[in-house]
Design an enzyme around this catalytic site. Structure first.
Site, PDB file in Angstrom:
ATOM      1  N   ASN A  18       2.141  -5.118  -3.139  1.00 51.52           N
ATOM      2  CA  ASN A  18       0.754  -5.480  -2.830  1.00 51.52           C
ATOM      3  C   ASN A  18      -0.063  -4.219  -2.520  1.00 51.52           C
ATOM      4  OD1 ASN A  18      -1.179  -7.640  -2.179  1.00 51.52           O
ATOM      5  ND2 ASN A  18      -1.011  -6.958  -0.044  1.00 51.52           N
ATOM      6  N   GLU A  53      -6.187 -10.807  -1.115  1.00 52.10           N
ATOM      7  CA  GLU A  53      -6.956 -10.576   0.119  1.00 52.10           C
ATOM      8  C   GLU A  53      -8.452 -10.497  -0.152  1.00 52.10           C
ATOM      9  OE1 GLU A  53      -5.395  -7.287   2.434  1.00 52.10           O
ATOM     10  OE2 GLU A  53      -3.314  -7.764   1.918  1.00 52.10           O
ATOM     11  N   ASP A 102     -12.285 -10.358  -0.182  1.00 58.15           N
ATOM     12  CA  ASP A 102     -13.524 -10.554   0.572  1.00 58.15           C
ATOM     13  C   ASP A 102     -14.558  -9.598  -0.013  1.00 58.15           C
ATOM     14  OD1 ASP A 102     -12.683  -8.117   1.760  1.00 58.15           O
ATOM     15  OD2 ASP A 102     -12.148  -9.062   3.657  1.00 58.15           O
ATOM     16  N   GLU A 115       0.808  -1.231   0.000  1.00 57.38           N
ATOM     17  CA  GLU A 115       0.000   0.000   0.000  1.00 57.38           C
ATOM     18  C   GLU A 115       0.839   1.278   0.000  1.00 57.38           C
ATOM     19  OE1 GLU A 115      -2.706  -0.507   3.290  1.00 57.38           O
ATOM     20  OE2 GLU A 115      -3.394  -2.446   2.557  1.00 57.38           O
ATOM     21  N   HIS A 170     -10.379  -6.246  -1.754  1.00 54.69           N
ATOM     22  CA  HIS A 170     -11.383  -6.061  -0.690  1.00 54.69           C
ATOM     23  C   HIS A 170     -12.558  -5.327  -1.339  1.00 54.69           C
ATOM     24  CE1 HIS A 170      -8.931  -7.417   2.636  1.00 54.69           C
ATOM     25  NE2 HIS A 170      -7.934  -6.675   2.199  1.00 54.69           N
TER      26      HIS A 170
HETATM   27  O1  G3I Z   1      -3.980  -7.879  19.236  1.00 50.96           O
HETATM   28  C1  G3I Z   1      -4.595  -6.700  19.763  1.00 50.96           C
HETATM   29  C2  G3I Z   1      -5.273  -7.023  21.054  1.00 50.96           C
HETATM   30  O2  G3I Z   1      -4.282  -7.372  21.992  1.00 50.96           O
HETATM   31  C3  G3I Z   1      -6.066  -5.804  21.517  1.00 50.96           C
HETATM   32  O3  G3I Z   1      -6.788  -6.131  22.667  1.00 50.96           O
HETATM   33  C4  G3I Z   1      -7.040  -5.358  20.438  1.00 50.96           C
HETATM   34  C5  G3I Z   1      -7.792  -4.086  20.825  1.00 50.96           C
HETATM   35  O4  G3I Z   1      -8.297  -3.437  19.683  1.00 50.96           O
HETATM   36  O5  G3I Z   1      -6.316  -5.088  19.270  1.00 50.96           O
HETATM   37  C6  G3I Z   1      -5.622  -6.212  18.760  1.00 50.96           C
HETATM   38  O6  G3I Z   1      -4.956  -5.878  17.572  1.00 50.96           O
HETATM   39  C7  G3I Z   1      -5.764  -5.653  16.445  1.00 50.96           C
HETATM   40  C8  G3I Z   1      -5.364  -6.672  15.370  1.00 50.96           C
HETATM   41  O7  G3I Z   1      -6.053  -6.395  14.162  1.00 50.96           O
HETATM   42  C9  G3I Z   1      -5.680  -8.099  15.778  1.00 50.96           C
HETATM   43  O8  G3I Z   1      -7.042  -8.270  15.971  1.00 50.96           O
HETATM   44  C10 G3I Z   1      -5.539  -4.240  15.937  1.00 50.96           C
HETATM   45  O9  G3I Z   1      -6.048  -3.325  16.879  1.00 50.96           O
HETATM   46  C11 G3I Z   1      -6.212  -4.046  14.597  1.00 50.96           C
HETATM   47  O10 G3I Z   1      -5.836  -2.782  14.084  1.00 50.96           O
HETATM   48  C12 G3I Z   1      -5.738  -5.121  13.639  1.00 50.96           C
HETATM   49  O11 G3I Z   1      -6.415  -4.964  12.430  1.00 50.96           O
HETATM   50  C13 G3I Z   1      -5.813  -5.579  11.316  1.00 50.96           C
HETATM   51  C14 G3I Z   1      -5.565  -4.530  10.227  1.00 50.96           C
HETATM   52  O12 G3I Z   1      -5.026  -5.170   9.078  1.00 50.96           O
HETATM   53  C15 G3I Z   1      -4.590  -3.453  10.673  1.00 50.96           C
HETATM   54  O13 G3I Z   1      -3.319  -3.971  10.786  1.00 50.96           O
HETATM   55  C16 G3I Z   1      -6.767  -6.648  10.784  1.00 50.96           C
HETATM   56  O14 G3I Z   1      -6.891  -7.707  11.728  1.00 50.96           O
HETATM   57  C17 G3I Z   1      -6.243  -7.207   9.460  1.00 50.96           C
HETATM   58  O15 G3I Z   1      -7.230  -8.023   8.882  1.00 50.96           O
HETATM   59  C18 G3I Z   1      -5.929  -6.066   8.501  1.00 50.96           C
HETATM   60  O16 G3I Z   1      -5.369  -6.614   7.335  1.00 50.96           O
HETATM   61  C19 G3I Z   1      -5.072  -5.677   6.290  1.00 50.96           C
HETATM   62  C20 G3I Z   1      -3.836  -6.186   5.562  1.00 50.96           C
HETATM   63  O17 G3I Z   1      -2.784  -6.365   6.486  1.00 50.96           O
HETATM   64  C21 G3I Z   1      -3.433  -5.225   4.445  1.00 50.96           C
HETATM   65  N1  G3I Z   1      -4.532  -4.990   3.548  1.00 50.96           N
HETATM   66  C22 G3I Z   1      -5.800  -4.569   4.167  1.00 50.96           C
HETATM   67  C23 G3I Z   1      -6.211  -5.564   5.245  1.00 50.96           C
HETATM   68  C24 G3I Z   1      -7.526  -5.179   5.861  1.00 50.96           C
HETATM   69  O18 G3I Z   1      -7.422  -3.941   6.521  1.00 50.96           O
END
Ligand code: G3I
Length: 350
Positions: free
Chosen positions: A201, A267, A269, A160, A237
């Site tokens: 990506n 990715e 969905d 990105e 997405h």
């Molecule tokens: O692990 C912590 C947990 O300890 C805490 O209690 C909780 C509170 O909010 O947060 C948890 O972390 C979160 C993590 O996902 C795991 O669930 C983060 O806040 C949250 O920001 C994170 O979101 C991820 C997002 O990327 C941002 O990094 C999503 O799961 C993930 O599906 C998403 O994936 C991205 C790809 O990497 C890149 N392309 C887009 C895609 C969708 O946004």
């Protein structure tokens, strides 16, 4: 006596009929019907993002994953802040668990992601000079790619880097290092594992338009400069309102292929407004079928990955209020219309 014979004949006919019909109703060789097995016959590797907590705690999750997919992308566990929380400390435990699961089940790993503006720790943002930023990024890439050398078949090296405007995104990397950070990242990754396939990506550049033009220009310039890039990941997405035209996606896959690059859908969905209507679920299934068919038809496209597989653990409801139901299996692991549509794309006889 005649009556007995008649009854025996009838039973034999019924038994024969049942034996003839049963295999089609309940295939005895379940592997024939999995997404991955059918995908392999089409020259496509079928992948999914994997949630570490789900893998740890949910046996059904592990079963469906191992049955249906031949590649996994750690959804969060290989991101910068997870692997490298402090300057001198790397933490590979969770990512190693995912890689070991993959290895045990004959699943390939797609590494995600080395350079991104999101999920980076604060200490990175505090780098004092361009040289310091270059040194820390080089160290990160060499250490991570080196750690998984031979175990990760492809890396999303840069994720990105382009904004929706088509310009380079204003990130900590761009500000600290300048636009060269992209080429540097590919070179360091290649040096650390010359056999890993290296990808740029991004999202929103699947079809044709400003962003896909900018991605095309960026990767063309990397190819021109002999920077070791192997392919482009198109995230996909989608919502029902923003889906790209399949013929535009086909044109894009073809022009990227003509640069000598491989393409992966990385990715996919399709989020739906909840509760999802029958009509929306049908439209969603149609999108999964169409995009998979487009990938199959494109010479450059060798990999089709969804961002998770069960609605139980999808990121969508956390990010988009009142949206969800974006994946191939429902919360109880029942295959949805979208799953059947994927099978249809893979085997038009089904
Ligand atoms: O692990 C912590 C947990 O300890 C805490 O209690 C909780 C509170 O909010 O947060 C948890 O972390 C979160 C993590 O996902 C795991 O669930 C983060 O806040 C949250 O920001 C994170 O979101 C991820 C997002 O990327 C941002 O990094 C999503 O799961 C993930 O599906 C998403 O994936 C991205 C790809 O990497 C890149 N392309 C887009 C895609 C969708 O946004």
């Amino acid at each position: 006596m005649r009556c007995l014979l008649k009854r025996q004949t009838l039973l034999a006919v019924l038994l024969g009929l049942a034996l003839f019909l049963l295999p089609s109703l309940y295939p005895t060789d379940a592997s024939i019907m999995t997404l991955s097995a059918l995908a392999a016959l089409n020259g496509i590797r079928m992948g999914t993002a994997v949630s570490f907590p789900a893998l740890q705690q949910d046996e059904r999750y592990r079963d469906v994953l191992a049955r249906e997919f031949r590649q996994l992308t750690p959804e969060n566990e290989m991101k910068f802040s997870r692997l490298h929380p402090e300057p001198e400390r790397y933490d590979f435990d969770k990512a190693d668990t995912l890689v070991n699961f993959a290895d045990t089940h004959g699943i390939m790993v797609r590494g995600h992601t080395l350079v991104w503006h999101s999920q980076i720790p604060d200490w990175v943002k505090a780098a004092r000079s361009r040289d310091a930023a270059i040194a820390l990024l080089r160290n990160h890439i060499q250490t991570v790619v080196g750690h998984y050398r031979g175990q990760v078949m492809a890396w999303d090296v840069v994720n990105e880097a382009i904004a929706d405007s088509g310009r380079l995104r204003d990130t900590v990397w761009l500000r600290q290092i300048g636009p060269d950070y992209i080429g540097m990242a590919f070179r360091w990754a290649h040096a650390a594992d010359p056999n890993a396939r290296l990808f740029y990506n991004d999202y929103g550049g699947e079809g044709l338009g400003r962003k896909s033009e900018a991605i095309y220009r960026l990767v063309s310039s990397l190819v021109e400069k002999d920077i070791p890039i192997d392919g482009v990941g198109l995230q996909m997405h989608l919502s029902l309102q923003n889906a790209p035209d399949a013929s535009d996606v086909a044109t894009n896959l073809q022009r990227l292929g003509e640069l000598g690059l491989e393409t992966h859908i990385t990715e996919m969905d399709v989020r739906l407004a909840l509760p999802a209507s029958e009509q929306d679920r049908l439209a969603q299934a149609d999108l999964f079928r169409t995009m998979l068919s487009t990938c199959i038809a494109a010479d450059s496209c060798s990999n089709f990955t969804t961002w998770g597989f069960t609605d139980r653990y999808s990121w969508i409801p956390h990010r988009y209020k009142d949206f969800g139901a974006a994946l191939l299996f429902d919360r109880d692991y029942q295959p949805k219309m979208a799953y059947a549509a994927m099978l249809e794309a893979l085997d038009p006889e089904t």
